[in-house]
Design a protein around this motif. Sequence first.
Motif, short mmCIF file in Angstrom:
data_model
loop_
_atom_site.label_atom_id
_atom_site.label_comp_id
_atom_site.label_asym_id
_atom_site.label_seq_id
_atom_site.Cartn_x
_atom_site.Cartn_y
_atom_site.Cartn_z
N HIS A 1 0.94 -1.27 0.16
CA HIS A 1 -0.11 -0.01 0.08
C HIS A 1 0.81 1.28 -0.13
O HIS A 1 1.98 1.13 0.18
N VAL A 2 0.19 2.21 0.03
CA VAL A 2 0.70 3.72 -0.03
C VAL A 2 1.50 3.64 -1.36
O VAL A 2 1.33 2.76 -2.18
N SER A 3 2.20 4.85 -1.34
CA SER A 3 2.99 5.22 -2.75
C SER A 3 4.42 4.78 -3.11
O SER A 3 4.53 4.46 -4.06
N ARG A 4 5.00 4.61 -2.03
CA ARG A 4 6.39 4.18 -2.39
C ARG A 4 6.94 3.01 -1.66
O ARG A 4 6.34 2.53 -0.96
N VAL A 5 8.08 2.58 -2.24
CA VAL A 5 8.72 1.20 -1.66
C VAL A 5 9.36 1.66 -0.04
O VAL A 5 9.57 3.01 -0.03
N GLY A 6 9.62 0.92 0.55
CA GLY A 6 10.39 1.44 1.77
C GLY A 6 11.66 0.72 1.89
O GLY A 6 12.26 0.06 1.22
N THR A 7 12.51 1.23 3.07
CA THR A 7 13.59 0.61 3.44
C THR A 7 13.59 0.24 5.03
O THR A 7 12.64 0.38 5.71
N HIS A 8 14.88 -0.14 5.50
CA HIS A 8 15.02 -0.43 7.00
C HIS A 8 14.61 0.83 7.71
O HIS A 8 14.13 0.81 8.95
N ASP A 9 14.96 2.17 7.30
CA ASP A 9 14.63 3.13 7.98
C ASP A 9 13.35 3.21 8.16
O ASP A 9 12.69 3.83 9.39
N ASP A 10 12.25 2.97 7.33
CA ASP A 10 11.21 2.99 7.33
C ASP A 10 10.31 2.19 8.44
O ASP A 10 9.60 2.29 9.12
#
Length: 309
Positions: free
Chosen positions: A216-225
């Motif tokens: 969901h939502v618009s962007r991919v994530g990272t470990h920071d997220d």
Amino acid sequence: MPPLAPIGVRPDRYLPVPESAGAPAVNPATGYRLQELGRGLYMVTDNSYQSMFLVYERGVVVVDAPPGYAKHIRAAIAEVTSLPVTHVIYSHSHKDHIGGVTELGGHPIIIAHEETRRLLARDNDPERPLPTVTFKDRYSLKLGTQRLELSYHGVAHEPGNIFIYAPEQRVLMVIDVIFPGWMPWRRFALAQDVPGYFAQVAEIDRVPFNTLVGGHVSRVGTHDDVRTQLEFMADVKAAAQSALKSTELGKEIDPLDLTNPWAVFDNYIDRVVVQCVNAVSPKWQSRLGGFDVYIWDQCYAMEQSLRID
Ligand SMILES: [Zn+2]
């Protein structure tokens, strides 16, 4: 009362969404955005839903096909290859992520967790055909020179929700658990097991990925997220714990209502939740997209889980 509009009260405007929650726009001509995540691996998104496909030497593996959105997947695949879809992986049983699978066409092999098969057999939905291959703990899908590792880590969002990991591309897909840049969907994304959900977010952080696809939502994530979400969840938990400790049952209520236990608890839980929302808002309201939309739900879910789980 807290400065945020409580449940049932419509604010004139919701809080602005921080820049960190945004992503590149979808192509207005096609209605989707295609993002390459590594050799042969792509994310397709309409900046609301996300699915993925992997191209190997003789075909394409699709992971999830939200309803009404499968046309984007077909068009996105056609941008990259003319090979057929030979396999589909279901991340979990929920219709909003896999209900478009029949629109992909053909007769792909469908792979899912055995719990997903059980739930789909119960749901008996022609738009979500039963998986043809199931597994319990792990399943390694090797096709040509490409590989996906599927694994199950117990109930958090719902039984059968799996991790899909592409080791070469260092991409992890787990749906409905992490929301990069955003407040999770209401009640910890409808987690069927809140302690399991907390544990799973921590487990996701231990996977050696570079890119996370959350569905969901618009962007991919990272470990920071993932770490931001862990920190947010820890703050909500601490705020609800401390509100439960300092709030007394049966106070601030008309004495005539004390014989109505539902009213007594409604009054008590509301006061706990107001305290929880007020405690976490200063730090988080400008950091997460949609904070004001669902913070009430998160504090209610946390309070309930702390009292009964
Ligand atoms: Zn779901």
